[in-house]
Design an enzyme around this catalytic site. Sequence first.
Site, PDB file in Angstrom:
ATOM      1  N   LYS A  33       0.809  -1.217   0.000  1.00  0.00           N
ATOM      2  CA  LYS A  33       0.000   0.000   0.000  1.00  0.00           C
ATOM      3  C   LYS A  33       0.845   1.271   0.000  1.00  0.00           C
ATOM      4  CE  LYS A  33      -4.479  -1.532   1.537  1.00  0.00           C
ATOM      5  NZ  LYS A  33      -4.305  -2.965   1.886  1.00  0.00           N
TER       6      LYS A  33
ATOM      7  N   GLU B 130      -9.553   7.080   3.872  1.00  0.00           N
ATOM      8  CA  GLU B 130     -10.510   6.171   4.489  1.00  0.00           C
ATOM      9  C   GLU B 130      -9.739   4.908   4.834  1.00  0.00           C
ATOM     10  OE1 GLU B 130      -9.901   6.199   1.314  1.00  0.00           O
ATOM     11  OE2 GLU B 130      -9.583   4.050   1.035  1.00  0.00           O
TER      12      GLU B 130
ATOM     13  N   SER C  14       1.427  -9.890  -1.318  1.00  0.00           N
ATOM     14  CA  SER C  14       1.118  -8.467  -1.125  1.00  0.00           C
ATOM     15  C   SER C  14       1.502  -7.929   0.245  1.00  0.00           C
ATOM     16  CB  SER C  14      -0.373  -8.228  -1.375  1.00  0.00           C
ATOM     17  OG  SER C  14      -1.166  -9.063  -0.549  1.00  0.00           O
TER      18      SER C  14
HETATM   19  C1  LIG Z   1      -5.181  -3.956   1.476  1.00  0.00           C
HETATM   20  C2  LIG Z   1      -4.509  -5.219   1.165  1.00  0.00           C
HETATM   21  C3  LIG Z   1      -4.907  -6.026   0.077  1.00  0.00           C
HETATM   22  C4  LIG Z   1      -6.098  -5.726  -0.776  1.00  0.00           C
HETATM   23  O1  LIG Z   1      -6.041  -4.531  -1.483  1.00  0.00           O
HETATM   24  P1  LIG Z   1      -5.815  -4.456  -3.041  1.00  0.00           P
HETATM   25  O2  LIG Z   1      -6.133  -3.046  -3.353  1.00  0.00           O
HETATM   26  O3  LIG Z   1      -6.756  -5.414  -3.699  1.00  0.00           O
HETATM   27  O4  LIG Z   1      -4.407  -4.801  -3.314  1.00  0.00           O
HETATM   28  C5  LIG Z   1      -4.186  -7.177  -0.186  1.00  0.00           C
HETATM   29  N1  LIG Z   1      -3.134  -7.538   0.571  1.00  0.00           N
HETATM   30  C6  LIG Z   1      -2.725  -6.797   1.630  1.00  0.00           C
HETATM   31  C7  LIG Z   1      -1.561  -7.265   2.425  1.00  0.00           C
HETATM   32  C8  LIG Z   1      -3.394  -5.624   1.959  1.00  0.00           C
HETATM   33  O5  LIG Z   1      -2.977  -4.889   3.009  1.00  0.00           O
END
Ligand SMILES: *Cc1c(COP(=O)(O)O)cnc(C)c1O
Length: 411
Positions: free
Chosen positions: A100, A122, A393
């Site tokens: 993020k 948000e 992610s």
């Molecule tokens: C917020 C988040 C997501 C989901 O958000 P996307 O906008 O779909 O990428 C996925 N993995 C993690 C670790 C997150 O913090």
Amino acid sequence: MSKMFPRLDEVYTGPDENGFFGPYGGRFVPETVMPALLELTAAFEDASDDPSFQEDLSDLWVDYVGRPTPLYQARRLAEAVGLGTVFLKREDLCHTGAHKINNTLGQCLLAKRMGKKRVIAETGAGQHGVATATTAALMGLECAVFMGVEDIRRQSLNVYKMKLLGAQVIPVDEGSGTLADAVTAALRHWVERVEDTFYVLGSAVGPHPYPVMVRDFQSVIGLETIDQLQGRGIEKVDAVVACVGGGSNAIGTFYPFVLAADLFGSPELVGAEAAGKGIDTDQTGASMTLGTPGVMHGFYSYLLQDDAGNPLEAYSISAGLDYPGIGPEHAFLKDEGKVSYEPVTDDEALEAFDLLCRTEGIIPAIESSHALALLPRLAKRLGPDATVVVTLSGRGDKDIDIVREAGLGSE
Ligand SMILES: *Cc1c(COP(=O)(O)O)cnc(C)c1O
């Protein structure tokens, strides 16, 4: 570092000047919000063409975030799931523990360039709130984060982190007191304070230009992955996988591969969405599998909605995937047949979480575990010699209480 965030326009995937990817996207907002969106669109386009903006952002990605993140070959995981080669793109190693921050740095840098002194955001689970508070502290911007009262109760650690980072957390006591209500409150506040305030949106959703802006900032993930695969002399990749909430880590991973579709023998691109308790239950977040096109939060895309067009409350064990909609570019790529989306249940994600911990010594976010859960399916489909890239992610520290409650690691 020469690789900056891309404006790769050679292959047209949209959006058009009104923010439409095919029929999806757009700006479905009250008239009062339009001037702010038009100002933002112009500023973003101007920054995109300015090498000094791109250089500043690249420097922060390198020195502050720790980019490029590794592309790690997970040999024991590959063996366990029956694939030839698995690469993990390690966004979990970014500062603050997830992808993020790639986006919040881009948006806050843009806020400064526009002369704004203050940012708002948000947040649902608090991850985007923490990333925005972090970036605001770094850049000396005042920061307020809108968060539903129910989410504040559930996510006290992230609320505390935001306060430590100097942000104000504004409770939203409307509707169900969750993410959707926080978005509505933030948009309303933005209109009142647009002279000095920039709205930092956390995923590839919302009215134009947010989906394209977030995509461009997150495309550093896919661009680095392509570089790293080429650097290792990899010629064939069979699939590239990422989890999909609003869709920012996934579009950042996929977009460069969509543009360079002839590289690596045209891998399949697969998004893992949250099935929750199952797509045959009403506790699910599978907006691609079960949703229909409609308008929410200022854009047109697939969403889980009732017969009157009201968004349904989404469910997933992972707080980052329980959004009832999906970014408009994903809807377009699905219709075009360029990306496919598969539902993954809570239980499948937990199993994949457990497997990565035990085979590789990496504790993943539960969101990312949804992407990992596709590996055994892909092994069946693609065979034991296939090569698959997974975007990891985020890291799982934030999810420890949830997996403990689910009984993992109890023996
Ligand atoms: C917020 C988040 C997501 C989901 O958000 P996307 O906008 O779909 O990428 C996925 N993995 C993690 C670790 C997150 O913090």
